[in-house]
Design an enzyme around this catalytic site. Sequence first.
Site, PDB file in Angstrom:
ATOM      1  CG  HIS A   1      -0.278   0.316   2.499  1.00  0.00           C
ATOM      2  ND1 HIS A   1       0.418  -0.627   3.188  1.00  0.00           N
ATOM      3  CD2 HIS A   1      -0.171   1.447   3.213  1.00  0.00           C
ATOM      4  CE1 HIS A   1       0.907  -0.114   4.290  1.00  0.00           C
ATOM      5  NE2 HIS A   1       0.584   1.163   4.330  1.00  0.00           N
TER       6      HIS A   1
HETATM    7  C1  UD1 Z   1      -2.142   5.789   5.436  1.00  0.00           C
HETATM    8  C2  UD1 Z   1      -0.831   6.280   6.041  1.00  0.00           C
HETATM    9  C3  UD1 Z   1       0.212   5.183   6.000  1.00  0.00           C
HETATM   10  C4  UD1 Z   1      -0.305   3.912   6.623  1.00  0.00           C
HETATM   11  C5  UD1 Z   1      -1.633   3.517   5.991  1.00  0.00           C
HETATM   12  C6  UD1 Z   1      -2.167   2.347   6.752  1.00  0.00           C
HETATM   13  C7  UD1 Z   1      -0.340   8.652   5.732  1.00  0.00           C
HETATM   14  C8  UD1 Z   1       0.516   9.615   5.013  1.00  0.00           C
HETATM   15  N1  UD1 Z   1      -0.287   7.393   5.286  1.00  0.00           N
HETATM   16  O1  UD1 Z   1      -1.904   5.533   4.068  1.00  0.00           O
HETATM   17  O2  UD1 Z   1       1.355   5.590   6.712  1.00  0.00           O
HETATM   18  O3  UD1 Z   1       0.627   2.902   6.430  1.00  0.00           O
HETATM   19  O4  UD1 Z   1      -2.554   4.607   6.101  1.00  0.00           O
HETATM   20  O5  UD1 Z   1      -3.124   1.635   6.117  1.00  0.00           O
HETATM   21  O6  UD1 Z   1      -1.025   8.993   6.646  1.00  0.00           O
HETATM   22  N2  UD1 Z   1      -9.262   4.939   1.063  1.00  0.00           N
HETATM   23  C9  UD1 Z   1     -10.505   4.356   0.998  1.00  0.00           C
HETATM   24  N3  UD1 Z   1     -11.125   4.044   2.182  1.00  0.00           N
HETATM   25  C10 UD1 Z   1     -10.579   4.292   3.394  1.00  0.00           C
HETATM   26  C11 UD1 Z   1      -9.317   4.899   3.440  1.00  0.00           C
HETATM   27  C12 UD1 Z   1      -8.677   5.219   2.265  1.00  0.00           C
HETATM   28  O7  UD1 Z   1     -11.056   4.121  -0.075  1.00  0.00           O
HETATM   29  O8  UD1 Z   1     -11.201   3.980   4.422  1.00  0.00           O
HETATM   30  C13 UD1 Z   1      -8.568   5.230  -0.214  1.00  0.00           C
HETATM   31  C14 UD1 Z   1      -8.839   6.632  -0.755  1.00  0.00           C
HETATM   32  O9  UD1 Z   1      -8.844   6.551  -2.142  1.00  0.00           O
HETATM   33  C15 UD1 Z   1      -7.595   7.381  -0.298  1.00  0.00           C
HETATM   34  C16 UD1 Z   1      -6.506   6.318  -0.357  1.00  0.00           C
HETATM   35  O10 UD1 Z   1      -7.154   5.124  -0.003  1.00  0.00           O
HETATM   36  O11 UD1 Z   1      -7.297   8.483  -1.112  1.00  0.00           O
HETATM   37  C17 UD1 Z   1      -5.335   6.578   0.542  1.00  0.00           C
HETATM   38  O12 UD1 Z   1      -5.753   6.772   1.894  1.00  0.00           O
HETATM   39  P1  UD1 Z   1      -4.863   7.655   2.896  1.00  0.00           P
HETATM   40  O13 UD1 Z   1      -5.438   7.575   4.241  1.00  0.00           O
HETATM   41  O14 UD1 Z   1      -4.651   9.001   2.328  1.00  0.00           O
HETATM   42  O15 UD1 Z   1      -3.461   6.949   2.846  1.00  0.00           O
HETATM   43  P2  UD1 Z   1      -3.085   5.431   3.042  1.00  0.00           P
HETATM   44  O16 UD1 Z   1      -2.468   4.944   1.795  1.00  0.00           O
HETATM   45  O17 UD1 Z   1      -4.233   4.692   3.595  1.00  0.00           O
HETATM   46  N1  UDP Z   2      -3.729  -5.407   8.884  1.00  0.00           N
HETATM   47  C1  UDP Z   2      -5.000  -5.905   9.137  1.00  0.00           C
HETATM   48  N2  UDP Z   2      -5.726  -6.367   8.071  1.00  0.00           N
HETATM   49  C2  UDP Z   2      -5.254  -6.363   6.797  1.00  0.00           C
HETATM   50  C3  UDP Z   2      -3.957  -5.840   6.565  1.00  0.00           C
HETATM   51  C4  UDP Z   2      -3.229  -5.367   7.623  1.00  0.00           C
HETATM   52  O1  UDP Z   2      -5.443  -5.936  10.275  1.00  0.00           O
HETATM   53  O2  UDP Z   2      -5.966  -6.804   5.891  1.00  0.00           O
HETATM   54  C5  UDP Z   2      -2.971  -4.889  10.011  1.00  0.00           C
HETATM   55  C6  UDP Z   2      -1.540  -5.382  10.047  1.00  0.00           C
HETATM   56  O3  UDP Z   2      -1.470  -6.418  10.965  1.00  0.00           O
HETATM   57  C7  UDP Z   2      -0.730  -4.167  10.463  1.00  0.00           C
HETATM   58  C8  UDP Z   2      -1.742  -3.038  10.556  1.00  0.00           C
HETATM   59  O4  UDP Z   2      -2.897  -3.510   9.900  1.00  0.00           O
HETATM   60  O5  UDP Z   2      -0.137  -4.292  11.705  1.00  0.00           O
HETATM   61  C9  UDP Z   2      -1.341  -1.733   9.933  1.00  0.00           C
HETATM   62  O6  UDP Z   2      -0.787  -2.030   8.735  1.00  0.00           O
HETATM   63  P1  UDP Z   2      -0.717  -1.136   7.467  1.00  0.00           P
HETATM   64  O7  UDP Z   2       0.049  -2.003   6.552  1.00  0.00           O
HETATM   65  O8  UDP Z   2      -2.040  -0.653   7.047  1.00  0.00           O
HETATM   66  O9  UDP Z   2       0.100   0.174   7.906  1.00  0.00           O
HETATM   67  P2  UDP Z   2       1.612   0.425   8.330  1.00  0.00           P
HETATM   68  O10 UDP Z   2       1.941  -0.471   9.450  1.00  0.00           O
HETATM   69  O11 UDP Z   2       2.461   0.213   7.117  1.00  0.00           O
HETATM   70  O12 UDP Z   2       1.603   1.859   8.719  1.00  0.00           O
END
Ligand code: UD1
Ligand code: UDP
Length: 368
Positions: free
Chosen positions: A204
């Site tokens: 991701h």
């Molecule tokens: C965010 C964090 C990242 C973390 C990740 C965990 C930042 C900069 N990044 O990244 O460090 O590892 O969360 O999962 O804060 N979206 C949905 N539904 C949701 C959430 C997001 O559809 O509930 C989609 C949207 O298109 C959105 C994209 O995912 O634009 C990215 O979401 P965002 O929260 O901006 O960043 P993550 O990639 O989730």
């Molecule tokens: N995780 C989860 N379900 C999933 C994928 C990940 O519960 O389908 C958990 C995973 O165990 C991890 C946490 O979500 O500890 C956060 O992970 P993510 O990769 O979203 O973010 P990051 O740790 O890179 O910030």
Amino acid sequence: MKIASVVGARPNFIKLAPVHKALARNPEIEHTIIHTGQHYDFEMSEIFFKEFKLPKPDINLKVGSGTPGYQTGEMIKRIEKVLLRSGFDLVMVYGDTNSTLAGALAAVGSKTRLAHVESGLRSFDRRMPEETNRVLTDHISNYLFASTRTAVGNLRKESVQGDIVYSGDLSVEIVDEAVRAGAKSDVLDRLSLEPKSYVLLTIHRVENTTASPHNLATIIKAIKALKDTTIVFPIHPRTLKAIKDSRHLPALSRCKNLRMIKPLGYVDFVKLARNASKIVTDSGGVQKEAFLLKVPCITTRRNTEWVETVDLGWNKLVGSSDAQAIIEAVQKWAPVGKKPRAVFGQGKASAIVRDRIVSLLESKIEEN
Ligand code: UD1
Ligand code: UDP
């Protein structure tokens, strides 16, 4: 003692769970949960509140998705308003998401003391938004709880001004609990999987999805080439969007070795991770979990903040621009020699955080 936790994204909720439980044991603490709304899908947010029996957030700011500037800016404005209205003794933030940085800046703006849980981690790669979030949050925090000895060293080298405590990492206690709870999970049956018969994949990072079609295509090329390996892929919404936008979805759907599924709850995810033969990931949390579960981890990044997992031989950094490197690691690489050590502490992080906060806040309250 009024404490507010600011959370917003999946890893924030998972870290909040043990801290909330620890704080709840002290009757003098009133703990308020502020959800920024960064993550909002059921599988990315509510599922964790239900699973960890967390109370519903006291406040949901419903900021949602957007560009980093919009998202962080809106969060800061809305969190600051809550903090100014309610007057907290402490704001707590977790990890390195935009919600973490926004909570930190809003705390400083409203002259509220700030604690950062999981501080001091560094990938030394400023192209990652998370690295900027970590560095900025650490430098404006009053109390810093470091997950590893390396993290303590990083904070000292940067001469941060706050009070640094080595707490160990929350994941030790969270994973232990999830493994116990996993006895009741039927995730393997639901997916018709035998233990150790598949590779678990999570992707991701911005650099592997929306910001780099090349890296995404490379990972997809590796998936297709590994046609004799069952790959289970709980897809993050950012990644699904990037796959759809880059028109890779039809080809991936035809891959017989690939099982694309919705993101899972934590207990199911840990059970799937524990029973995987290998894990391929770019997640921070998953690298740690693989290490704690003694599952070889292949990381599709060039660097990591969890350096101990690499140094001890359980994590291999393969980057994401060379499909062959990913394929060879999945097919041939195995950790050799070194045994996992307790580099993330003894599973007492949440109690250490709570006890330190209580004693620091008590001494501040007496001073005032
Ligand atoms: C965010 C964090 C990242 C973390 C990740 C965990 C930042 C900069 N990044 O990244 O460090 O590892 O969360 O999962 O804060 N979206 C949905 N539904 C949701 C959430 C997001 O559809 O509930 C989609 C949207 O298109 C959105 C994209 O995912 O634009 C990215 O979401 P965002 O929260 O901006 O960043 P993550 O990639 O989730
Ligand atoms: N995780 C989860 N379900 C999933 C994928 C990940 O519960 O389908 C958990 C995973 O165990 C991890 C946490 O979500 O500890 C956060 O992970 P993510 O990769 O979203 O973010 P990051 O740790 O890179 O910030």
